[in-house]
Design a protein around this motif. Structure first.
Motif, mmCIF file in Angstrom:
data_model
loop_
_atom_site.group_PDB
_atom_site.id
_atom_site.type_symbol
_atom_site.label_atom_id
_atom_site.label_comp_id
_atom_site.label_asym_id
_atom_site.label_seq_id
_atom_site.Cartn_x
_atom_site.Cartn_y
_atom_site.Cartn_z
ATOM 1 N N VAL A 1 0.856 -1.183 0.000
ATOM 2 C CA VAL A 1 0.000 0.000 0.000
ATOM 3 C C VAL A 1 0.893 1.234 0.000
ATOM 4 C CG1 VAL A 1 -1.742 1.292 1.297
ATOM 5 C CG2 VAL A 1 -1.835 -1.185 1.258
ATOM 6 N N LEU A 2 0.685 2.121 -0.979
ATOM 7 C CA LEU A 2 1.439 3.381 -1.060
ATOM 8 C C LEU A 2 0.509 4.496 -0.609
ATOM 9 C CD1 LEU A 2 2.783 2.622 -4.638
ATOM 10 C CD2 LEU A 2 4.021 2.259 -2.531
ATOM 11 N N ARG A 3 0.588 4.861 0.669
ATOM 12 C CA ARG A 3 -0.373 5.802 1.245
ATOM 13 C C ARG A 3 -0.247 7.202 0.665
ATOM 14 N NH1 ARG A 3 -0.629 6.166 7.296
ATOM 15 N NH2 ARG A 3 -2.182 7.684 6.739
ATOM 16 N N GLU A 4 0.977 7.653 0.422
ATOM 17 C CA GLU A 4 1.183 9.020 -0.078
ATOM 18 C C GLU A 4 0.536 9.219 -1.447
ATOM 19 O OE1 GLU A 4 3.878 7.248 1.260
ATOM 20 O OE2 GLU A 4 3.506 8.287 3.159
ATOM 21 N N GLU A 5 0.632 8.190 -2.297
ATOM 22 C CA GLU A 5 0.058 8.291 -3.645
ATOM 23 C C GLU A 5 -1.371 7.758 -3.717
ATOM 24 O OE1 GLU A 5 3.643 6.181 -5.231
ATOM 25 O OE2 GLU A 5 3.974 7.279 -3.374
ATOM 26 N N GLU A 6 -1.897 7.239 -2.607
ATOM 27 C CA GLU A 6 -3.229 6.632 -2.547
ATOM 28 C C GLU A 6 -3.372 5.510 -3.564
ATOM 29 O OE1 GLU A 6 -6.398 9.471 -2.615
ATOM 30 O OE2 GLU A 6 -5.448 10.750 -1.127
ATOM 31 N N ARG A 7 -2.356 4.661 -3.640
ATOM 32 C CA ARG A 7 -2.346 3.550 -4.590
ATOM 33 C C ARG A 7 -2.029 2.240 -3.882
ATOM 34 N NH1 ARG A 7 -1.887 4.638 -10.061
ATOM 35 N NH2 ARG A 7 -2.224 6.829 -10.499
ATOM 36 N N VAL A 8 -2.432 1.135 -4.516
ATOM 37 C CA VAL A 8 -2.125 -0.194 -3.996
ATOM 38 C C VAL A 8 -1.541 -1.039 -5.122
ATOM 39 C CG1 VAL A 8 -3.820 -0.250 -2.132
ATOM 40 C CG2 VAL A 8 -4.514 -0.943 -4.407
ATOM 41 N N VAL A 9 -0.669 -1.986 -4.753
ATOM 42 C CA VAL A 9 -0.127 -2.938 -5.711
ATOM 43 C C VAL A 9 -0.847 -4.257 -5.467
ATOM 44 C CG1 VAL A 9 1.932 -4.119 -6.533
ATOM 45 C CG2 VAL A 9 2.109 -1.768 -5.722
ATOM 46 N N VAL A 10 -1.539 -4.760 -6.506
ATOM 47 C CA VAL A 10 -2.335 -5.982 -6.384
ATOM 48 C C VAL A 10 -1.693 -7.086 -7.215
ATOM 49 C CG1 VAL A 10 -4.639 -6.988 -6.633
ATOM 50 C CG2 VAL A 10 -4.408 -4.570 -6.106
ATOM 51 N N GLU A 11 -1.637 -8.285 -6.632
ATOM 52 C CA GLU A 11 -1.046 -9.461 -7.256
ATOM 53 C C GLU A 11 -1.708 -9.780 -8.595
ATOM 54 O OE1 GLU A 11 0.362 -13.171 -4.651
ATOM 55 O OE2 GLU A 11 -1.791 -13.100 -4.995
ATOM 56 N N GLY A 12 -0.928 -9.805 -9.672
ATOM 57 C CA GLY A 12 -1.435 -10.189 -10.984
ATOM 58 C C GLY A 12 -2.281 -9.146 -11.691
ATOM 59 N N VAL A 13 -2.319 -7.916 -11.181
ATOM 60 C CA VAL A 13 -3.142 -6.856 -11.762
ATOM 61 C C VAL A 13 -2.244 -5.707 -12.211
ATOM 62 C CG1 VAL A 13 -4.894 -5.114 -11.207
ATOM 63 C CG2 VAL A 13 -5.180 -7.450 -10.428
ATOM 64 N N ASN A 14 -2.611 -5.075 -13.343
ATOM 65 C CA ASN A 14 -1.868 -3.940 -13.898
ATOM 66 C C ASN A 14 -0.409 -4.313 -14.169
ATOM 67 O OD1 ASN A 14 -1.587 -1.333 -14.867
ATOM 68 N ND2 ASN A 14 -1.214 -0.434 -12.872
ATOM 69 N N LEU A 15 -0.230 -5.405 -14.907
ATOM 70 C CA LEU A 15 1.114 -5.874 -15.217
ATOM 71 C C LEU A 15 1.749 -4.989 -16.282
ATOM 72 C CD1 LEU A 15 0.392 -9.703 -15.326
ATOM 73 C CD2 LEU A 15 1.645 -8.483 -13.566
ATOM 74 N N VAL A 16 2.994 -4.597 -16.024
ATOM 75 C CA VAL A 16 3.738 -3.780 -16.983
ATOM 76 C C VAL A 16 5.074 -4.458 -17.268
ATOM 77 C CG1 VAL A 16 2.687 -1.578 -16.368
ATOM 78 C CG2 VAL A 16 4.705 -2.346 -15.132
ATOM 79 N N LYS A 17 5.617 -4.190 -18.466
ATOM 80 C CA LYS A 17 6.903 -4.754 -18.850
ATOM 81 C C LYS A 17 7.982 -3.690 -18.694
ATOM 82 C CE LYS A 17 5.823 -8.416 -22.158
ATOM 83 N NZ LYS A 17 4.658 -8.984 -21.570
ATOM 84 N N ARG A 18 9.058 -4.058 -18.028
ATOM 85 C CA ARG A 18 10.190 -3.160 -17.834
ATOM 86 C C ARG A 18 11.388 -3.707 -18.599
ATOM 87 N NH1 ARG A 18 7.674 0.514 -16.693
ATOM 88 N NH2 ARG A 18 7.028 1.303 -14.681
ATOM 89 N N HIS A 19 11.970 -2.878 -19.436
ATOM 90 C CA HIS A 19 13.171 -3.268 -20.171
ATOM 91 C C HIS A 19 14.370 -2.878 -19.320
ATOM 92 C CE1 HIS A 19 11.136 -4.007 -24.115
ATOM 93 N NE2 HIS A 19 10.212 -3.313 -23.489
#
Length: 117
Positions: A30-48
């Protein structure tokens, strides 16, 4: 400081908006300052990533979860989703010397069933 969030790490949530709508997963962080959460298997992005000799990291394309706004997720309870409310419960606490005193504790409750989460 970020606002008070009613989703905690370890909660099972359902995505209610965005490209991953309908997906369920566990909250990783949970990122309180940004009011965001990281959820398992959701919003997957690719990083090079570049391979770096000094830190001994290998390069390539890494897929990982990116944060999603907390307003786009809802807490899962039973087979459906629910809003989260708070209730103050009276509890008896114990001092180090053994004496007890009355205090109140904040508890998360389901708005749908009224049960404690």
């Amino acid at each position: 400081m970020g606002k008070n969030m009613n989703i905690k790490k370890g909660d099972t949530v359902k995505v209610i908006a965005g490209k991953d709508k309908g997906a369920q997963g566990k909250v990783i962080s949970v990122l309180r300052e940004e009011e965001r959460v990281v959820v398992e298997g959701v919003n997957l992005v690719k990083r090079h990533t570049k391979s770096v000799q000094q830190t001994n990291t290998t390069g390539g394309i890494i897929t990982r979860e990116a944060p999603i706004h907390v307003s786009n997720v809802m807490l899962v309870e039973g087979d459906g989703v629910t809003r989260v409310g708070f209730r103050r419960d009276e509890v008896t606490k114990r001092r180090p010397d053994g004496s007890t005193y009355a205090a109140s504790r904040s508890v998360r409750v389901s708005r749908k069933t009224g049960k404690e989460i």
